[in-house]
Design an enzyme around this catalytic site. Structure first.
Site, PDB file in Angstrom:
ATOM      1  N   VAL A 147       0.847  -1.204   0.000  1.00 34.01           N
ATOM      2  CA  VAL A 147       0.000   0.000   0.000  1.00 34.01           C
ATOM      3  C   VAL A 147       0.878   1.249   0.000  1.00 34.01           C
ATOM      4  O   VAL A 147       0.634   2.228  -0.712  1.00 34.01           O
ATOM      5  CB  VAL A 147      -0.927  -0.005   1.240  1.00 34.01           C
ATOM      6  CG1 VAL A 147      -1.628   1.340   1.404  1.00 34.01           C
ATOM      7  CG2 VAL A 147      -1.940  -1.128   1.120  1.00 34.01           C
ATOM      8  N   ASP A 194       1.330  34.306 -35.149  1.00 33.81           N
ATOM      9  CA  ASP A 194       0.823  35.355 -36.042  1.00 33.81           C
ATOM     10  C   ASP A 194       1.675  36.589 -35.833  1.00 33.81           C
ATOM     11  O   ASP A 194       2.217  36.792 -34.749  1.00 33.81           O
ATOM     12  CB  ASP A 194      -0.613  35.725 -35.645  1.00 33.81           C
ATOM     13  CG  ASP A 194      -1.603  34.678 -36.088  1.00 33.81           C
ATOM     14  OD1 ASP A 194      -1.283  33.939 -37.021  1.00 33.81           O
ATOM     15  OD2 ASP A 194      -2.690  34.611 -35.486  1.00 33.81           O
ATOM     16  N   ASP A 481      -6.426  33.246 -34.224  1.00 30.77           N
ATOM     17  CA  ASP A 481      -7.543  33.965 -33.615  1.00 30.77           C
ATOM     18  C   ASP A 481      -8.884  33.747 -34.318  1.00 30.77           C
ATOM     19  O   ASP A 481      -9.917  33.845 -33.705  1.00 30.77           O
ATOM     20  CB  ASP A 481      -7.240  35.468 -33.513  1.00 30.77           C
ATOM     21  CG  ASP A 481      -6.660  36.021 -34.807  1.00 30.77           C
ATOM     22  OD1 ASP A 481      -6.770  35.322 -35.839  1.00 30.77           O
ATOM     23  OD2 ASP A 481      -6.116  37.133 -34.801  1.00 30.77           O
ATOM     24  N   ASP A 485      -8.766  29.311 -38.014  1.00 27.70           N
ATOM     25  CA  ASP A 485      -7.543  28.863 -37.345  1.00 27.70           C
ATOM     26  C   ASP A 485      -7.801  27.636 -36.468  1.00 27.70           C
ATOM     27  O   ASP A 485      -6.872  26.938 -36.074  1.00 27.70           O
ATOM     28  CB  ASP A 485      -6.994  29.973 -36.426  1.00 27.70           C
ATOM     29  CG  ASP A 485      -6.392  31.116 -37.220  1.00 27.70           C
ATOM     30  OD1 ASP A 485      -5.747  30.825 -38.234  1.00 27.70           O
ATOM     31  OD2 ASP A 485      -6.568  32.274 -36.821  1.00 27.70           O
ATOM     32  N   ASN A 547       9.746   5.767  -0.912  1.00 30.85           N
ATOM     33  CA  ASN A 547       9.181   4.420  -1.034  1.00 30.85           C
ATOM     34  C   ASN A 547      10.291   3.389  -1.157  1.00 30.85           C
ATOM     35  O   ASN A 547      10.245   2.314  -0.552  1.00 30.85           O
ATOM     36  CB  ASN A 547       8.279   4.328  -2.268  1.00 30.85           C
ATOM     37  CG  ASN A 547       7.012   5.132  -2.089  1.00 30.85           C
ATOM     38  OD1 ASN A 547       6.802   5.727  -1.036  1.00 30.85           O
ATOM     39  ND2 ASN A 547       6.177   5.166  -3.106  1.00 30.85           N
ATOM     40  N   GLU A 550      11.807   2.658   2.114  1.00 35.63           N
ATOM     41  CA  GLU A 550      10.987   1.756   2.943  1.00 35.63           C
ATOM     42  C   GLU A 550      11.153   0.305   2.481  1.00 35.63           C
ATOM     43  O   GLU A 550      11.292  -0.615   3.299  1.00 35.63           O
ATOM     44  CB  GLU A 550       9.505   2.167   2.840  1.00 35.63           C
ATOM     45  CG  GLU A 550       9.209   3.479   3.535  1.00 35.63           C
ATOM     46  CD  GLU A 550       7.984   4.201   2.971  1.00 35.63           C
ATOM     47  OE1 GLU A 550       7.076   3.525   2.453  1.00 35.63           O
ATOM     48  OE2 GLU A 550       7.953   5.442   3.044  1.00 35.63           O
ATOM     49  N   ASN A 575       4.145   6.693   5.291  1.00 31.82           N
ATOM     50  CA  ASN A 575       3.579   6.973   3.975  1.00 31.82           C
ATOM     51  C   ASN A 575       2.641   8.174   4.041  1.00 31.82           C
ATOM     52  O   ASN A 575       2.664   9.054   3.181  1.00 31.82           O
ATOM     53  CB  ASN A 575       2.825   5.725   3.515  1.00 31.82           C
ATOM     54  CG  ASN A 575       2.390   5.836   2.075  1.00 31.82           C
ATOM     55  OD1 ASN A 575       3.155   6.317   1.255  1.00 31.82           O
ATOM     56  ND2 ASN A 575       1.179   5.427   1.779  1.00 31.82           N
ATOM     57  N   THR A 578       4.728  11.648   5.043  1.00 29.02           N
ATOM     58  CA  THR A 578       5.802  12.132   4.161  1.00 29.02           C
ATOM     59  C   THR A 578       5.297  12.447   2.749  1.00 29.02           C
ATOM     60  O   THR A 578       5.722  13.421   2.149  1.00 29.02           O
ATOM     61  CB  THR A 578       6.953  11.113   4.060  1.00 29.02           C
ATOM     62  OG1 THR A 578       6.428   9.888   3.567  1.00 29.02           O
ATOM     63  CG2 THR A 578       7.635  10.903   5.386  1.00 29.02           C
ATOM     64  N   ASP A 579       4.402  11.643   2.204  1.00 25.54           N
ATOM     65  CA  ASP A 579       4.035  11.826   0.800  1.00 25.54           C
ATOM     66  C   ASP A 579       3.169  13.059   0.547  1.00 25.54           C
ATOM     67  O   ASP A 579       3.266  13.683  -0.493  1.00 25.54           O
ATOM     68  CB  ASP A 579       3.282  10.595   0.275  1.00 25.54           C
ATOM     69  CG  ASP A 579       4.256   9.550  -0.240  1.00 25.54           C
ATOM     70  OD1 ASP A 579       5.465   9.747   0.001  1.00 25.54           O
ATOM     71  OD2 ASP A 579       3.819   8.562  -0.862  1.00 25.54           O
TER      72      ASP A 579
HETATM   73  P1  ATP Z   1      -1.479  38.221 -39.266  1.00 19.36           P
HETATM   74  O1  ATP Z   1      -1.796  36.946 -39.950  1.00 19.36           O
HETATM   75  O2  ATP Z   1      -0.057  38.503 -39.110  1.00 19.36           O
HETATM   76  O3  ATP Z   1      -2.252  38.424 -37.999  1.00 19.36           O
HETATM   77  P2  ATP Z   1      -3.434  39.726 -40.544  1.00 19.36           P
HETATM   78  O4  ATP Z   1      -4.341  38.694 -39.995  1.00 19.36           O
HETATM   79  O5  ATP Z   1      -3.614  41.136 -40.065  1.00 19.36           O
HETATM   80  O6  ATP Z   1      -1.950  39.321 -40.335  1.00 19.36           O
HETATM   81  P3  ATP Z   1      -4.990  39.895 -42.768  1.00 19.36           P
HETATM   82  O7  ATP Z   1      -5.938  40.605 -41.869  1.00 19.36           O
HETATM   83  O8  ATP Z   1      -5.363  38.602 -43.364  1.00 19.36           O
HETATM   84  O9  ATP Z   1      -3.602  39.700 -42.085  1.00 19.36           O
HETATM   85  O10 ATP Z   1      -4.624  40.915 -43.896  1.00 19.36           O
HETATM   86  C1  ATP Z   1      -3.984  40.500 -45.052  1.00 19.36           C
HETATM   87  C2  ATP Z   1      -3.823  41.683 -45.978  1.00 19.36           C
HETATM   88  O11 ATP Z   1      -5.091  42.217 -46.312  1.00 19.36           O
HETATM   89  C3  ATP Z   1      -3.064  42.837 -45.370  1.00 19.36           C
HETATM   90  O12 ATP Z   1      -1.682  42.708 -45.631  1.00 19.36           O
HETATM   91  C4  ATP Z   1      -3.619  44.036 -46.088  1.00 19.36           C
HETATM   92  O13 ATP Z   1      -2.921  44.243 -47.303  1.00 19.36           O
HETATM   93  C5  ATP Z   1      -5.027  43.630 -46.388  1.00 19.36           C
HETATM   94  N1  ATP Z   1      -5.977  44.209 -45.434  1.00 19.36           N
HETATM   95  C6  ATP Z   1      -5.976  44.011 -44.089  1.00 19.36           C
HETATM   96  N2  ATP Z   1      -6.996  44.672 -43.511  1.00 19.36           N
HETATM   97  C7  ATP Z   1      -7.678  45.290 -44.509  1.00 19.36           C
HETATM   98  C8  ATP Z   1      -8.842  46.118 -44.557  1.00 19.36           C
HETATM   99  N3  ATP Z   1      -9.524  46.448 -43.481  1.00 19.36           N
HETATM  100  N4  ATP Z   1      -9.241  46.578 -45.772  1.00 19.36           N
HETATM  101  C9  ATP Z   1      -8.563  46.235 -46.880  1.00 19.36           C
HETATM  102  N5  ATP Z   1      -7.477  45.470 -46.896  1.00 19.36           N
HETATM  103  C10 ATP Z   1      -7.021  44.997 -45.737  1.00 19.36           C
END
Ligand code: ATP
Length: 751
Positions: A147, A194, A481, A485, A547, A550, A575, A578-579
């Site tokens: 045990v 990212d 995010d 993803d 252990n 012991e 046991n 200590t444990d």
């Molecule tokens: P990461 O992947 O590093 O987080 P991100 O997610 O910001 O970058 P995206 O948002 O996909 O990248 O943007 C890709 C491209 O789209 C940018 O490099 C830009 O040229 C264009 N872009 C980003 N936001 C806008 C917007 N609001 N309107 C028009 N073009 C945009």
């Protein structure tokens, strides 16, 4: 059922994937599926072109999305797992939970130890019976030893240690969603992050604008002419930023930066929005990398498009000049955009198109985003987070490769990666989303360990990067995010989601959430994960050595012709005291020196690697030897208290042991007793309880003990101290082999 007709009204959840056949002002919130927060206007027309991203299939309503405005009627085309939502769920399902290395190791270890202990107990029972000991007493001794020595509490204590670790991690803004990740963090060899918002501040600012034939304009209050006025009007109108209550702007950082630069130059966005009302829009999405809005004004109707240069410039057949538009040299403009990107700027191309006659409501993308006239370029700077470069350096010394994955332009990504130290030369290879599409799995695997920058990558491609790295034996942490993803986060060994930005779906799929969205927090979490794993190993070292002591004591006594040294109650008591508490208090142990200067622990490395087995057996033997030595001496001196003395040495030597193994390298006098107060408290409490079993008269008959004389107690203390001294010698030896330059002594442990 496919073929059924579904009626939709504002507020309804879409129950299946529908091809819309009739609508009236229908708007749908697709954020649950695409991550886009802007509601989408639907239509019933035919889509032009072969492939369309989900967000562009405007004649469809998808399961799991929500009708927010208007009403519609649609034909069911897919239900259940066949829907787009079902496909994402399917991707998540395919990635079955991988058991963590520690779970596997503990399960295997528990089984082996239990078998070994049972075998030893059987031998002890047999030898005792052969020697003519009372059978009942021998059975009780063997059972209580089994045990005591089977480490049944190990998984529970390890869970508690992990939970305490997870609590501490919240203090550094790392929220653990799956407990075992606390431990696996220590094995991470790749952190794929990212760029925007994690490595950079996500606080964009327009750095320079470019219109006409130049020169570039650096933002300021004075506008250099009508070309820039048009450029700024375009970025102010094709923009969803809203004034923030306390001043400034709220919304997507790219857009707030554009609203800001327009305001600085004296443009009033609110007034413009009234003067040029928005008729239609094609919202931004990460696949198209652009957005378009259509406006009405007294001067006529005009559409403004802004987006990544390579997604907008090819749609332009002219560029805007003061005296009208002229034909465009697309290559020259793309080269200009590349040059800006190479300075680390996020570049947007801005274009317009006038309409004498409006395209039909719900106009097709191909119509609205064609025959454009380029107005100019905007370069936005998103400064790297100040702490990111140091975190990248720390990664490298800790044997972890940081990798940047971004939707941004390759040149922008490379410039920022250079600034952060992720790569050390401007020729570092960059793989783009297009390259990834062209590479088969095998070629990708062959290249993946040489690439530290991925640009213009769709979130859906991240899963291929994770899988290729894992196929090369790497242990991968991956950030994300958006909804897209989620499969990659689930597939990664440590999926990391954003707490501030980001979607719930990503957080659901992740095992770690960064409350401050910061890359440096991942590194802090890895450091914490390594510390916790070290402490789990310390706990195993401590509990298993006790252990083993012991077992050695009881096993060797008959070989040395000594009587059974302990009664079942003694074994169970040792046991118990200590444990528990002292073991748990090891969770408060500070990080070992050089914890981020050693390479990641191989995920398949056994729990007992690096001398742990030898320690458990060797120091256990020493404890057994000391107990039996004290027993033999006391018997030879005719001391009646020999059993109490063995009992005391067994408990106290484990207290000496736990103090000695607080660090694998630093000696106790350098650590100081006060640096782990919970442990000091637990040791003092255990000592007091042990003394109570000896000196409190009513406990004597229960524990079958007798009060020891001062001399006898001193002998027990001295024998126990030998264990501490021996472990200090072992640590000195380890220190010399691990840090021949004396680094361990130079380094103070940190909590
Ligand atoms: P990461 O992947 O590093 O987080 P991100 O997610 O910001 O970058 P995206 O948002 O996909 O990248 O943007 C890709 C491209 O789209 C940018 O490099 C830009 O040229 C264009 N872009 C980003 N936001 C806008 C917007 N609001 N309107 C028009 N073009 C945009």
């Amino acid at each position: 059922m496919p073929g059924d007709v579904v009626l939709l009204e504002a507020g309804n959840q879409v129950p299946a994937d529908l091809r819309l056949i009739e609508i009236a002002q229908l708007k749908v919130d697709e954020s649950a599926l695409t991550g886009e927060s802007v509601t989408v206007d639907k239509h019933t027309g035919v889509l032009v072109g072969a492939v369309h991203a989900l967000g562009d299939r405007l004649n469809m309503a998808f399961k799991g999305t929500m009708a927010t405005h208007g009403r519609g009627r649609g034909l069911v085309v897919a239900t259940g797992m066949a829907t787009e939502l079902g496909k994402v769920a399917g991707l998540l399902e395919q990635n079955i939970e991988r058991s963590t290395p520690l779970q596997l190791r503990l399960a295997a270890f528990g089984k082996r130890v239990a078998l070994a202990v049972l075998a030893i107990c059987a031998v002890i029972l047999l030898v005792g019976l052969l020697r003519g000991e009372p059978p009942l007493q021998m059975v009780l001794v063997a059972v209580s030893l089994a045990v005591a020595a089977i480490p049944e509490a190990l998984p529970a204590v390890v869970t508690v240690l992990l939970a305490l670790g997870a609590r501490r991690m919240v203090a550094v803004h790392a929220l653990i969603r799956r407990l075992p990740s606390v431990e696996t963090l220590g094995s991470v060899t790749y952190i794929c992050s990212d760029k925007t918002g994690t490595l950079t501040e996500n606080r964009m600012r327009a750095e320079c604008l470019f219109a006409g034939d130049g020169p570039a304009w650096l933002p300021g209050p004075a506008l250099p002419g009508p070309l820039y006025a048009e450029l700024l009007r375009a970025v102010a109108l094709c923009n969803d930023a809203r004034p923030a209550p306390g001043g400034g702007w709220q919304g997507d950082p790219t857009e707030t930066a554009l609203a800001d630069v327009a305001a600085t130059a004296g443009l009033d966005k609110a007034a413009l929005d009234l003067e040029w009302p928005r008729l239609q829009e094609l919202p931004f999405d990460a696949d198209r990398k652009r957005m378009t809005t259509l406006h009405r004004s007294l001067q006529g109707d005009v559409a403004y498009t802004k987006g990544a240069p390579e997604s907008v410039i090819p749609l332009c057949n002219a560029y805007w000049r003061a005296h009208g538009s002229v034909s465009i040299d697309q290559r020259a403009w793309l080269a200009r955009a590349d040059a800006l990107a190479a300075q680390g700027l996020r570049v947007l191309a801005v274009a317009r198109r006038s309409y004498d006659q409006l395209p039909e409501a719900g106009g097709e993308i191909a119509v609205l985003e064609s025959d454009l006239c380029l107005i100019g370029l905007v370069g936005l700077i998103d400064p790297p987070r100040p702490e990111a470069a140091a975190a990248v350096r720390e990664c490298m010394t800790a044997g972890i490769t940081p990798v940047m994955i971004t939707g941004d332009h390759p040149a922008t990504a490379r410039a920022i990666a250079l600034r952060l130290g992720i790569v050390d030369n401007a020729q570092a290879p960059v793989l783009t989303g297009a390259d990834l599409t062209a590479l088969d799995e095998e070629t990708l695997r062959a290249r993946v360990q040489r690439v530290r920058i991925y640009a213009r990558v769709d979130p859906a491609q991240k899963i291929r990067i994770v899988e290729a790295l894992q196929a090369q034996g790497e242990f991968v942490a991956m950030t994300g995010d958006g909804v897209n993803d989620a499969p990659a986060l689930k597939r990664a060994d440590i999926g990391v989601a954003m707490g501030k930005g980001g979607t719930d779906v990503a957080r659901e799929a992740a095992s770690l959430v960064l409350l401050d969205d910061n890359f440096a927090t991942i590194v802090k979490a890895v450091r914490e994960g390594r510390r916790i794993y070290d402490n789990i190993r310390k706990f195993v070292r401590y509990a298993m050595t006790g252990n083993s002591g012991e077992i050695w004591t009881i096993f060797l006594a008959p070989m040395l012709m000594l009587p059974i040294p302990l009664l079942p109650i003694h074994i169970l008591w040792v046991n118990l005291v200590t444990d528990g508490l002292p073991g748990l208090a090891l969770a408060a142990e500070p990080a070992e020196p050089g914890i981020m200067r050693r390479p990641p622990r191989p995920p398949d490395e056994g729990l007992f690697a690096n001398g742990l087995w030898q320690h458990i057996l060797g120091v256990g033997l020493l404890i057994g030897g000391l107990c039996l030595g004290v027993q033999a001496w006391a018997l030879s001196m005719g001391q009646a208290h020999w059993q109490t003395m063995v009992f005391t040495v067994l408990t106290l030597s484990q207290m000496a042991h736990v103090l000695a193994i607080r660090s694998e390298t630093v000696s106790l006098w350098r650590l100081g007793l006060g640096t782990n107060k919970p442990l000091l408290g637990a040791v003092l409490l255990t000592f007091a309880l042990q003394m109570a079993t000896i000196y409190v008269p009513i406990l004597n008959p229960i524990f079958k003990t007798q009060p020891l004389s001062i001399g006898e107690l001193a002998l027990c203390l001295a024998a126990s101290a030998v264990v501490w001294a021996a472990v200090e010698v072992e640590k000195a030896w380890r220190r010399r082999s691990m840090f021949p330059d004396g680094a361990a002594t130079a380094d103070a442990p940190t909590s």
